[in-house]
Structures are given as C-alpha cells and as structure tokens.
Design a protein around this motif. Structure first.
Motif, PDB file in Angstrom:
ATOM      1  N   MET A 244       0.630  -1.082  -0.152  1.00 39.62           N
ATOM      2  CA  MET A 244      -0.262  -0.043  -0.028  1.00 39.62           C
ATOM      3  C   MET A 244       0.784   0.992  -0.026  1.00 39.62           C
ATOM      4  SD  MET A 244      -2.745   1.671  -0.051  1.00 39.62           S
ATOM      5  CE  MET A 244      -3.744   3.167   1.116  1.00 39.62           C
ATOM      6  N   GLU A 245       1.512   1.508   0.726  1.00 41.46           N
ATOM      7  CA  GLU A 245       2.603   2.292   1.130  1.00 41.46           C
ATOM      8  C   GLU A 245       3.222   2.489  -0.594  1.00 41.46           C
ATOM      9  OE1 GLU A 245       5.685   3.536   4.347  1.00 41.46           O
ATOM     10  OE2 GLU A 245       6.742   2.350   2.956  1.00 41.46           O
ATOM     11  N   LEU A 246       4.043   1.791  -1.191  1.00 43.45           N
ATOM     12  CA  LEU A 246       5.114   1.934  -2.043  1.00 43.45           C
ATOM     13  C   LEU A 246       3.620   1.980  -3.560  1.00 43.45           C
ATOM     14  CD1 LEU A 246       7.543   1.783  -3.759  1.00 43.45           C
ATOM     15  CD2 LEU A 246       6.000  -0.715  -4.640  1.00 43.45           C
ATOM     16  N   ALA A 247       2.476   1.803  -3.423  1.00 42.16           N
ATOM     17  CA  ALA A 247       1.540   2.269  -4.382  1.00 42.16           C
ATOM     18  C   ALA A 247       0.546   3.732  -4.345  1.00 42.16           C
ATOM     19  CB  ALA A 247      -0.302   0.852  -4.149  1.00 42.16           C
ATOM     20  N   ILE A 248       0.880   4.345  -3.123  1.00 41.22           N
ATOM     21  CA  ILE A 248       0.590   5.493  -2.443  1.00 41.22           C
ATOM     22  C   ILE A 248       1.955   6.946  -3.017  1.00 41.22           C
ATOM     23  CG2 ILE A 248      -0.483   6.986  -1.148  1.00 41.22           C
ATOM     24  CD1 ILE A 248      -2.579   5.122  -1.894  1.00 41.22           C
ATOM     25  N   MET A 249       2.458   6.215  -2.354  1.00 38.30           N
ATOM     26  CA  MET A 249       3.999   6.969  -2.843  1.00 38.30           C
ATOM     27  C   MET A 249       4.241   7.410  -3.972  1.00 38.30           C
ATOM     28  SD  MET A 249       6.522   6.657   0.831  1.00 38.30           S
ATOM     29  CE  MET A 249       8.167   7.613   0.198  1.00 38.30           C
ATOM     30  N   SER A 250       4.404   5.894  -4.881  1.00 39.51           N
ATOM     31  CA  SER A 250       4.623   6.206  -6.216  1.00 39.51           C
ATOM     32  C   SER A 250       4.120   7.341  -7.019  1.00 39.51           C
ATOM     33  CB  SER A 250       4.342   4.872  -6.840  1.00 39.51           C
ATOM     34  OG  SER A 250       3.373   4.679  -6.801  1.00 39.51           O
ATOM     35  N   ARG A 251       2.461   7.530  -6.235  1.00 42.25           N
ATOM     36  CA  ARG A 251       0.902   8.573  -7.054  1.00 42.25           C
ATOM     37  C   ARG A 251       2.018   9.913  -6.299  1.00 42.25           C
ATOM     38  NH1 ARG A 251      -4.227   6.675  -8.401  1.00 42.25           N
ATOM     39  NH2 ARG A 251      -3.693   4.374  -9.846  1.00 42.25           N
ATOM     40  N   LEU A 252       2.016  10.280  -5.384  1.00 43.30           N
ATOM     41  CA  LEU A 252       2.724  11.157  -4.286  1.00 43.30           C
ATOM     42  C   LEU A 252       3.651  12.121  -4.872  1.00 43.30           C
ATOM     43  CD1 LEU A 252       1.647  10.147  -1.079  1.00 43.30           C
ATOM     44  CD2 LEU A 252       0.283  11.519  -2.068  1.00 43.30           C
ATOM     45  N   ARG A 253       4.923  11.231  -5.537  1.00 46.01           N
ATOM     46  CA  ARG A 253       6.280  12.131  -5.519  1.00 46.01           C
ATOM     47  C   ARG A 253       5.831  12.077  -7.100  1.00 46.01           C
ATOM     48  NH1 ARG A 253      10.390   8.535  -3.777  1.00 46.01           N
ATOM     49  NH2 ARG A 253      11.313   8.786  -1.563  1.00 46.01           N
ATOM     50  N   MET A 254       5.045  12.174  -8.107  1.00 40.99           N
ATOM     51  CA  MET A 254       4.300  12.103  -9.194  1.00 40.99           C
ATOM     52  C   MET A 254       3.969  13.957  -9.581  1.00 40.99           C
ATOM     53  SD  MET A 254       3.283   8.742 -11.707  1.00 40.99           S
ATOM     54  CE  MET A 254       3.440   8.904 -12.920  1.00 40.99           C
ATOM     55  N   LEU A 255       2.795  13.933  -8.314  1.00 35.10           N
ATOM     56  CA  LEU A 255       2.394  15.209  -8.735  1.00 35.10           C
ATOM     57  C   LEU A 255       3.146  16.614  -7.946  1.00 35.10           C
ATOM     58  CD1 LEU A 255       0.186  14.431  -6.581  1.00 35.10           C
ATOM     59  CD2 LEU A 255      -0.392  13.885  -8.664  1.00 35.10           C
ATOM     60  N   GLU A 256       2.885  17.122  -9.215  1.00 36.26           N
ATOM     61  CA  GLU A 256       3.290  18.276  -8.994  1.00 36.26           C
ATOM     62  C   GLU A 256       2.590  19.343  -7.416  1.00 36.26           C
ATOM     63  OE1 GLU A 256       3.645  20.828 -12.467  1.00 36.26           O
ATOM     64  OE2 GLU A 256       3.590  19.257 -13.211  1.00 36.26           O
ATOM     65  N   GLU A 257       3.802  20.649  -7.306  1.00 33.41           N
ATOM     66  CA  GLU A 257       2.941  20.933  -5.612  1.00 33.41           C
ATOM     67  C   GLU A 257       1.223  22.122  -5.863  1.00 33.41           C
ATOM     68  OE1 GLU A 257       4.452  25.294  -2.475  1.00 33.41           O
ATOM     69  OE2 GLU A 257       6.019  24.773  -5.046  1.00 33.41           O
ATOM     70  N   LYS A 258       1.140  22.567  -7.203  1.00 31.54           N
ATOM     71  CA  LYS A 258      -0.016  22.801  -7.439  1.00 31.54           C
ATOM     72  C   LYS A 258      -0.719  21.913  -6.948  1.00 31.54           C
ATOM     73  CE  LYS A 258       0.175  22.503 -12.393  1.00 31.54           C
ATOM     74  NZ  LYS A 258      -0.545  21.088 -12.291  1.00 31.54           N
ATOM     75  N   ASP A 259      -0.514  20.488  -7.174  1.00 33.84           N
ATOM     76  CA  ASP A 259      -1.838  19.854  -7.042  1.00 33.84           C
ATOM     77  C   ASP A 259      -2.112  19.590  -5.643  1.00 33.84           C
ATOM     78  OD1 ASP A 259      -1.894  18.641  -9.792  1.00 33.84           O
ATOM     79  OD2 ASP A 259      -0.160  18.231  -9.649  1.00 33.84           O
ATOM     80  N   TYR A 260      -1.116  19.741  -5.218  1.00 36.25           N
ATOM     81  CA  TYR A 260      -1.579  19.708  -2.949  1.00 36.25           C
ATOM     82  C   TYR A 260      -2.187  20.450  -2.966  1.00 36.25           C
ATOM     83  CZ  TYR A 260       1.654  15.769  -3.073  1.00 36.25           C
ATOM     84  OH  TYR A 260       2.428  14.793  -3.349  1.00 36.25           O
ATOM     85  N   LEU A 261      -1.994  21.808  -3.811  1.00 36.19           N
ATOM     86  CA  LEU A 261      -2.737  23.578  -3.619  1.00 36.19           C
ATOM     87  C   LEU A 261      -4.507  22.573  -3.174  1.00 36.19           C
ATOM     88  CD1 LEU A 261      -0.145  25.553  -4.217  1.00 36.19           C
ATOM     89  CD2 LEU A 261      -0.845  25.015  -2.480  1.00 36.19           C
ATOM     90  N   LEU A 262      -4.935  21.632  -4.464  1.00 37.96           N
ATOM     91  CA  LEU A 262      -6.242  21.862  -4.981  1.00 37.96           C
ATOM     92  C   LEU A 262      -6.764  20.308  -4.081  1.00 37.96           C
ATOM     93  CD1 LEU A 262      -5.793  22.119  -8.884  1.00 37.96           C
ATOM     94  CD2 LEU A 262      -6.882  23.470  -6.804  1.00 37.96           C
TER      95      LEU A 262
END
Length: 399
Positions: A244-262
């Motif tokens: 689960m950790e690997l699946a989630i972290m692989s997606r998190l690392r592909m996102l840009e800062e603007k994605d987190y603001l949304l």
C-alpha cells in the motif's frame, strides 16, 4: 414499515455491528428494513479497508442488513462532518425513517444538545475566535473550550470518537432538514483503538489481529467470518501495508506542488506542508509525521495523501452524492428496494453500466471510484485478482 438507516464502514464487520442491527429491530420492529450506507475500498481514517467493499457489504447482508449502498469516495475520505453529511443525505434520500448510530454515551438527550449548539452561527464564530487567539490550539480543543463554557462537563462527551460521530450525524439531520428520527445504541466492548476483552472487540483491534494472523471467529459472526475466510483464501485481502505504501508514494511523488494546493483541506498552507513532506519523507509514515501539526492531525494528513493519490480535489464533497450504488442485498432487501425506489429522491444504481444513463457528474464520480478500486486490487496477494476494470463489471451480491 420502519426503514432503519445506518452509516458504516464495517472494516471488518464484527459482533458489535450485528448487535446494533439487532437492537434497532428490537426497538423499532422486527419487520424493519435495515439500509446501510458504507464506505467503499477506503475508509475515513485515511486507509485502505482490509477487505473490498463487495466482501464487506456481503458480510453485512449475511448478518442482518437488507441493503448496503456505497458512500462515494469523496465523502468517504472527507472530514467527520463531510462524511456524516454525505452518508446521512443518502439515507434520507433513500427514504429511511430512522437513523441508527452507536455512541459511548448511549442516549440522545445530551448528544442532541451538543449538536444543537454546534450548528449555531454564534458558537461557530466563538470557536473561530478561540483559534485566532490561540494559534497553537487544535480545532477539537477550541470546540471543547467553547462548549465547556456553556455546558460544563457535558462537553467532555466529545472526547469519545463515537460520540463525536453521533453529534455529526445529528448536526447533519438538522442542517439537511431530514425527517429521519435519530436512534442511538450504546457501544459495546472495547473503545476505538483500544484493546478489549470478551467477544466484543473494536474494528481496529480486529484489523491488527488479522495482520498478526490471529483467529477472529470469537469476535466476528460466523456468516461474516465465512465471507472473510473465502476472501483470504482467494488472496483478496489488503493487509500488506508495504505494498500500500509503495502504491501511494509512487503517485504522491509524481504530483506537482499545485496539485497539493487543490486537495480537500489543502488550504492555509496545509497543501504546501504536505508537498514538502513528500519531497523529504522516505516512507508514508514519515511523510505523515513531517506534515502533521497541532491543527493538522495525522488522520487528516492520511486522508490528504489518499485524496492526492486517488485524484480527489477540494469541493468534490461539498454537495450531495449524485446516486446510490447498491453493493449487496438480501432477498427481503430486494422486496424493500421496490418500496424504497418509490420513496427515493436519489438515483439507485443496481448495475454499473446504468450509471452511463445519468449525468456527467455521476459518470465522473463513478469513474473516480472505479479507478480507486483498480489501485485497491493491487494490494491483493493473488496476482490473478488484480485485474483492472472490475468495478465496472461487478453487480450487487444477492444473499
């Protein structure tokens, strides 16, 4: 005929859940229908469920529920207030006459009073003022302080997790103007995240027992246990936290800062804080630890991580769900469904393909949940069970 609505996660279904269903029928009539709105593959604490939504819904119907509908993903991964609002709105739209929920207190009087206070505009403003005056205070502590000033020791009821959810359900009833009558059942056995004794154990304790390979049959009804054993034998359980950790972290690392603001709850610097933690942390636990703060508890961070990985953006859970997807039903439930269909003010989806006949918003919402289920199946030990697109093919289980 009474139709008892229950908001649930059943992660996993256990004897305490069966007791709630039995207590509702004992009080409101044995012929009462029991309609559940249940979180799907991910739950409100910001984690994947240990078994799929289909298995958990089947277990519930084998143990007393008549109909189990899915709470769509944005509401399932919302705050306690958003979670309660979405689920209560669905149950109300499905024509339920009563809303049943557990609480540590076990009575309505004080919980109703707390709810009535927390929907008052002046109380909400007082809590905001406390937070402004005390930058290091959490929302929960500010709420507690304001209520203690008005209600004294009664405010201490909000130190218990089921009481908190109960108050959120009651707030939702008030704000929605729902005609459902509330009905609370005293929680039995160990508290949330506590180790208990006897046959009634908390879901969190049972999940930990599952991960340790311990036997659960003393704490889970036999009919539900048969479903869960089948799922484990087929390799359809999500107990591997590293996968689960690997699946989630692989997606998190592909996102840009603007994605987190949304993200939901991504305002006031929270999105930037989580983005920085993702760029620094080497494990999901470390990311949560780095991002958490007094006003950003770990449960909120975990939900934000899942929302980021699954594509959930802010405002998706602001309105009310577009449809109610049926996950499981009993034969008696199918008969009730015809009555509910006449009473319902929400579209009932019994076949996944039928969602294509609804509006664009409903189609996008279903596709979001289907994509999330594809990620969930990657957590299964059995590779042959990880095929994509299953959410579009699986219909409700009739038991």
């Amino acid at each position: 005929m009474n139709i008892i609505g229950i908001v649930c996660e059943y992660n996993p279904f256990h004897k305490g859940h069966a007791w709630q269903i039995q207590a509702g029928r004992a009080a409101l009539g044995e012929d009462s229908a029991v309609v559940c709105v249940m979180s799907g593959d991910y739950v409100q604490r910001g984690e994947a469920a240990v078994f799929s939504k289909f298995a958990r819904a089947e277990a519930a119907c084998r143990c007393g529920a008549d109909l189990v509908f899915e709470l769509p993903l944005p509401w399932a991964l919302s705050s306690a207030e958003g979670f309660a609002r979405g689920a209560v709105a669905m149950l109300s739209a499905l024509g339920c006459t009563h809303l049943s929920f557990g609480s540590e207190y076990g009575a309505l009087d004080k919980l109703e009073l707390l709810a009535s206070q927390l929907v008052e505009t002046n109380i909400i403003e007082e809590i905001k003022a406390k937070l402004a005056q005390q930058p290091r205070a959490s929302f929960a502590s500010a709420r507690q302080e304001v209520l203690a000033e008005r209600l004294g020791d009664m405010a201490a009821l909000l130190e218990k997790p089921n009481n908190i959810l109960a108050v959120e359900y009651l707030k939702a009833l008030r704000r929605l103007g729902s005609s459902m009558a509330p009905f609370t059942v005293a929680r039995r056995g160990s508290g949330h995240d506590e180790k208990g004794e006897g046959e009634f154990r908390s879901a969190s304790e049972l999940r930990e027992m599952l991960r340790r390979g311990q036997e659960l049959q003393a704490h889970i009804p036999q009919d539900a246990m048969e479903v869960f054993r089948r799922e484990m034998e087929l390799g359809r359980c999500a107990l591997d936290e590293e996968r689960m950790e690997l699946a989630i972290m692989s997606r998190l690392r592909m996102l840009e800062e603007k994605d987190y603001l949304l993200l939901p709850d991504g305002g006031d610097g929270a999105g930037r804080r989580l983005y920085a933690a993702v760029r620094t942390g080497v494990s999901l636990r470390e990311i949560v630890d780095l991002a958490a703060a007094r006003r950003m508890p770990m449960s909120r961070v975990r939900r934000m991580c899942l929302c980021a990985a699954l594509g959930i953006k802010k405002d998706m859970a602001q309105g009310l769900p577009d449809y109610a997807r049926l996950l499981a039903a009993t034969e008696r439930g199918r008969k009730y469904l015809r009555d509910i269909d006449n009473l319902s003010t929400i579209s009932v989806v019994t076949k996944p393909a039928s969602v294509r006949h609804l509006g664009v918003g409903a189609q996008e919402l279903f596709a979001l949940g289907a994509s999330a289920h594809d990620l969930f199946t990657l957590l299964y030990p059995a590779k042959e069970e990880r095929k994509a697109g299953q959410d579009w093919r699986i219909g409700p289980k009739i038991v």
